[in-house]
Design a protein around this motif. Structure first.
Motif, PDB file in Angstrom:
ATOM      1  N   LEU A  79     -41.278  21.099 -85.598  1.00 39.28           N
ATOM      2  CA  LEU A  79     -42.700  21.279 -85.274  1.00 39.28           C
ATOM      3  C   LEU A  79     -42.893  21.571 -83.792  1.00 39.28           C
ATOM      4  CD1 LEU A  79     -44.579  18.604 -87.410  1.00 39.28           C
ATOM      5  CD2 LEU A  79     -44.793  21.087 -87.528  1.00 39.28           C
ATOM      6  N   SER A 129     -48.771  20.543 -89.973  1.00 44.35           N
ATOM      7  CA  SER A 129     -48.970  19.571 -88.892  1.00 44.35           C
ATOM      8  C   SER A 129     -50.228  18.724 -89.070  1.00 44.35           C
ATOM      9  CB  SER A 129     -49.016  20.278 -87.528  1.00 44.35           C
ATOM     10  OG  SER A 129     -50.158  21.099 -87.439  1.00 44.35           O
ATOM     11  N   VAL A 145     -41.544  26.165 -89.186  1.00 39.64           N
ATOM     12  CA  VAL A 145     -42.549  25.586 -90.079  1.00 39.64           C
ATOM     13  C   VAL A 145     -42.002  25.526 -91.509  1.00 39.64           C
ATOM     14  CG1 VAL A 145     -44.802  25.987 -91.150  1.00 39.64           C
ATOM     15  CG2 VAL A 145     -44.546  26.221 -88.679  1.00 39.64           C
ATOM     16  N   GLN A 163     -50.488  30.260 -86.691  1.00 36.82           N
ATOM     17  CA  GLN A 163     -51.404  29.133 -86.531  1.00 36.82           C
ATOM     18  C   GLN A 163     -51.737  28.510 -87.883  1.00 36.82           C
ATOM     19  OE1 GLN A 163     -53.065  27.997 -83.278  1.00 36.82           O
ATOM     20  NE2 GLN A 163     -52.856  26.317 -84.722  1.00 36.82           N
ATOM     21  N   TYR A 195     -48.609  26.700 -89.147  1.00 39.96           N
ATOM     22  CA  TYR A 195     -48.388  25.491 -88.349  1.00 39.96           C
ATOM     23  C   TYR A 195     -49.378  24.396 -88.761  1.00 39.96           C
ATOM     24  CZ  TYR A 195     -47.891  22.372 -84.376  1.00 39.96           C
ATOM     25  OH  TYR A 195     -47.698  21.260 -83.593  1.00 39.96           O
ATOM     26  N   ALA A 234     -41.896  25.152 -83.237  1.00 50.74           N
ATOM     27  CA  ALA A 234     -42.935  26.037 -83.765  1.00 50.74           C
ATOM     28  C   ALA A 234     -44.136  26.079 -82.824  1.00 50.74           C
ATOM     29  CB  ALA A 234     -43.366  25.586 -85.157  1.00 50.74           C
ATOM     30  N   SER A 235     -44.515  24.927 -82.274  1.00 52.88           N
ATOM     31  CA  SER A 235     -45.659  24.897 -81.346  1.00 52.88           C
ATOM     32  C   SER A 235     -45.345  25.669 -80.068  1.00 52.88           C
ATOM     33  CB  SER A 235     -46.082  23.464 -81.031  1.00 52.88           C
ATOM     34  OG  SER A 235     -45.145  22.832 -80.187  1.00 52.88           O
ATOM     35  N   GLY A 254     -41.122  30.727 -85.077  1.00 54.10           N
ATOM     36  CA  GLY A 254     -42.133  29.729 -85.415  1.00 54.10           C
ATOM     37  C   GLY A 254     -42.295  29.563 -86.914  1.00 54.10           C
TER      38      GLY A 254
END
Length: 188
Positions: free
Chosen positions: A69, A105, A44, A98, A101, A72-73, A40
């Motif tokens: 993205l 995002s 990112v 988090q 990200y 990563a999510s 992840g």
């Protein structure tokens, strides 16, 4: 490779690790959580580095960024699932991922910047509560970079960079600490 900013190599390594786990027919739970975490973070970082090169203006860049993205999510979602099932050792990884990200995002409106800054502070606190020195250092480094790059707050950014450098030295990650001295000579 991720620790030293070589995100392409980190991506290749993670792909090979995944292929290996498929070949042996199992995933090692601790290894898998770390794989999700660094997978992840790598995705990112690839989005962030592509945006800094202005490659997201091309159609290919946009497609690649949305793919990274999405990946990563997915990593974040799976890590959260482990944490929700009681895996205490990955709660700090969830908080760090988090924050990272959200930093790429969310739109760049000031209110979202403030929320992301709080996410980094929460990630540092979570890493400290778990006692993971390497994740404390990483969270502080990422927070410092965010404050310098996005918030344009050199005072807080420098503070987090110095704390990260100290934490890397405490972890005896001398190579990483030396890299920070090169990347942030005015802050350490």
């Amino acid at each position: 490779a991720y620790w030293f900013g070589d995100y392409r190599r980190a991506s290749i390594f993670l792909r090979k690790l995944s292929d290996f786990q498929i070949a042996i027919g199992q995933s090692l739970q601790f290894s898998y959580r770390r794989e999700l975490f660094f997978g992840g973070l790598t995705c990112v970082a690839l989005v962030s580095s592509r945006e800094s090169l202005n490659s997201s203006s091309s159609t290919t860049g946009i497609a690649s960024n949305s793919h990274y993205l999405w990946k990563a999510s997915q990593c974040l979602s799976q890590l959260k699932s482990f944490a929700n099932r009681g895996s205490v050792d990955c709660k700090d990884m969830v908080a760090i991922l988090q924050a990272e990200y959200n930093s790429v995002s969310m739109s760049v409106f000031f209110s979202n910047k403030k929320k992301v800054a709080k996410d980094y502070q929460s990630a540092i606190a979570e890493a400290k509560s778990v006692g993971s020195l390497q994740n404390i250092a990483l969270a502080q480094e990422l927070a410092g970079s965010f404050y310098l790059r996005v918030m344009e707050d050199s005072s807080r950014g420098a503070r987090y960079i110095r704390l990260a450098h100290e934490a890397y030295m405490d972890w005896t990650a001398v190579g990483k600490a030396e890299q920070m001295e090169v990347l942030y000579p005015h802050y350490i």
